[in-house]
Enzyme design. Structure first.
Site, PDB file in Angstrom:
ATOM      1  N   GLU A 120     -15.457 -16.857 -10.815  1.00 10.02           N
ATOM      2  CA  GLU A 120     -13.822 -16.703 -10.651  1.00 10.02           C
ATOM      3  C   GLU A 120     -13.864 -18.074 -10.456  1.00 10.02           C
ATOM      4  OE1 GLU A 120     -12.853 -15.062  -6.115  1.00 10.02           O
ATOM      5  OE2 GLU A 120     -14.365 -15.066  -6.387  1.00 10.02           O
ATOM      6  N   ASP A 139      -1.137  -8.227  -5.879  1.00 11.11           N
ATOM      7  CA  ASP A 139      -0.182  -6.829  -5.164  1.00 11.11           C
ATOM      8  C   ASP A 139       0.732  -6.777  -5.388  1.00 11.11           C
ATOM      9  OD1 ASP A 139      -0.586 -10.102  -3.761  1.00 11.11           O
ATOM     10  OD2 ASP A 139       1.244  -9.652  -1.869  1.00 11.11           O
ATOM     11  N   GLU A 157     -11.826 -23.334  -7.359  1.00 13.89           N
ATOM     12  CA  GLU A 157     -10.612 -23.371  -6.330  1.00 13.89           C
ATOM     13  C   GLU A 157     -10.214 -25.145  -6.455  1.00 13.89           C
ATOM     14  OE1 GLU A 157      -8.057 -23.363  -4.525  1.00 13.89           O
ATOM     15  OE2 GLU A 157      -8.476 -20.801  -4.888  1.00 13.89           O
ATOM     16  N   LYS A 205       8.846 -16.828  -8.840  1.00 15.30           N
ATOM     17  CA  LYS A 205      10.641 -17.127  -8.876  1.00 15.30           C
ATOM     18  C   LYS A 205      10.925 -16.955 -10.539  1.00 15.30           C
ATOM     19  CE  LYS A 205      11.923 -20.095  -5.238  1.00 15.30           C
ATOM     20  NZ  LYS A 205      12.883 -21.376  -4.841  1.00 15.30           N
ATOM     21  N   ASP A 216      -8.554 -27.531 -11.674  1.00 17.62           N
ATOM     22  CA  ASP A 216      -7.899 -27.079 -12.980  1.00 17.62           C
ATOM     23  C   ASP A 216      -9.402 -26.480 -13.798  1.00 17.62           C
ATOM     24  OD1 ASP A 216      -6.366 -25.440 -14.818  1.00 17.62           O
ATOM     25  OD2 ASP A 216      -5.333 -27.527 -15.111  1.00 17.62           O
ATOM     26  N   ASP A 227      -2.001 -17.769  -7.172  1.00 14.52           N
ATOM     27  CA  ASP A 227      -0.260 -17.566  -7.474  1.00 14.52           C
ATOM     28  C   ASP A 227       0.709 -16.698  -8.299  1.00 14.52           C
ATOM     29  OD1 ASP A 227       1.836 -18.949  -6.798  1.00 14.52           O
ATOM     30  OD2 ASP A 227       1.003 -20.710  -6.669  1.00 14.52           O
ATOM     31  N   ARG A 257      -8.516 -12.913   2.308  1.00 16.10           N
ATOM     32  CA  ARG A 257      -7.561 -12.873   2.997  1.00 16.10           C
ATOM     33  C   ARG A 257      -6.487 -12.764   2.360  1.00 16.10           C
ATOM     34  NH1 ARG A 257      -4.982 -17.879   4.069  1.00 16.10           N
ATOM     35  NH2 ARG A 257      -6.416 -19.308   2.418  1.00 16.10           N
ATOM     36  N   TYR A 258      -5.810 -12.302   0.997  1.00 17.75           N
ATOM     37  CA  TYR A 258      -4.454 -12.102   1.071  1.00 17.75           C
ATOM     38  C   TYR A 258      -4.766 -11.015   0.329  1.00 17.75           C
ATOM     39  CZ  TYR A 258      -4.565 -17.756  -0.545  1.00 17.75           C
ATOM     40  OH  TYR A 258      -4.474 -18.661  -0.465  1.00 17.75           O
ATOM     41  N   GLU A 259      -5.612 -10.166   0.468  1.00 10.19           N
ATOM     42  CA  GLU A 259      -5.259  -8.899   0.530  1.00 10.19           C
ATOM     43  C   GLU A 259      -4.737  -8.667   2.422  1.00 10.19           C
ATOM     44  OE1 GLU A 259      -7.683  -5.470  -1.952  1.00 10.19           O
ATOM     45  OE2 GLU A 259      -8.740  -6.199   0.102  1.00 10.19           O
TER      46      GLU A 259
END
Length: 228
Positions: free
Chosen positions: A59, A169, A84, A137, A111, A133, A208-210
């Site tokens: 992951e 999303d 992460e 922009k 990385d 992420d 959490r992001y979902e």
């Protein structure tokens, strides 16, 4: 033309100061679970784990770690490598790993490109990249992790017939990912009907992001690609 980006694909690495316990875990416990990229990887990645596992999954960018921890607890016979770079997230996960006695996890706090280049060819049974992420922009799109070079990296380490799973999303990043992967010779999008990419995978714990996306009325998409 191959897209190239020299630099990291993630933003800041540190947020609030860690508690004394988590600082201690990061300094003294994380090394026991961390990949050592200074040494050659084993020919069989299952040897990275102190417990018997029958497959190894990756992951990239596990965020708060909810999905990674859920999958590791749900599948004790599968080894999970979690990457992460954000210090707070890594500290949270290593704390949970210790508290819950999880042994089928290995971690890396830098990385993901370095790990993908370190892993042996055809060594992974599954890879996830969930809510990366989006760099919304347009001038920052070159920092999106999904690009031709990194897809080559995924293709090199994934076994033929294995899956690469991606969730986002952000419509522009979903479109970006579909365009890049569908044009890549080593991947095939598996969707046949709309629900195949509107519904999450089995036993999905959410992230959490979902949850934030739902609160802000954004619709997540769940893409599955087969390594040809």
């Amino acid at each position: 033309m191959t897209e190239r980006y020299e630099g990291s694909f993630f933003g800041r690495r540190k947020g609030k100061p860690l508690s004394p316990r988590r600082t201690d875990l990061m300094e003294n416990v994380l090394p026991d679970f961390a990949l050592d990229l200074a040494t050659a990887p084993p020919d069989d990645l299952k040897e990275l784990f102190p417990v018997p596992v029958g497959a190894v999954c990756l992951e990239v960018g596990f965020g708060s770690g909810g999905h990674l921890l859920h999958r590791a607890l749900e599948n004790p016979k599968i080894g999970f490598i979690g990457i992460e770079p954000f210090v707070g997230s890594m500290a949270k996960v290593i704390s949970s790993v210790i508290d819950q006695g999880i042994r089928n996890i290995r971690l890396y706090d830098d990385d993901a490109v370095k790990v993908l280049d370190w892993l042996p060819e055809n060594s992974l049974d599954l890879a996830y990249q969930l809510y990366p992420d989006p760099w919304p922009k347009k001038k920052h799109w070159k920092r999106r992790f999904i690009n031709e070079q990194n897809l080559d990296r995924y293709a090199r380490v994934l076994k033929t017939g294995s899956e690469f799973r991606f969730a986002s999303d952000i419509d522009t990043y979903v479109d970006w990912t579909l365009r890049h992967i569908r044009s890549h010779p080593d991947f095939e999008w598996t969707a046949e009907v709309a629900d195949d990419w509107k519904q999450p995978w089995a036993n999905w714990p959410g992230t959490r992001y979902e949850a934030k996306a739902f609160r802000e009325n954004r619709v997540p998409r769940y893409l599955t690609f087969l390594r040809r």
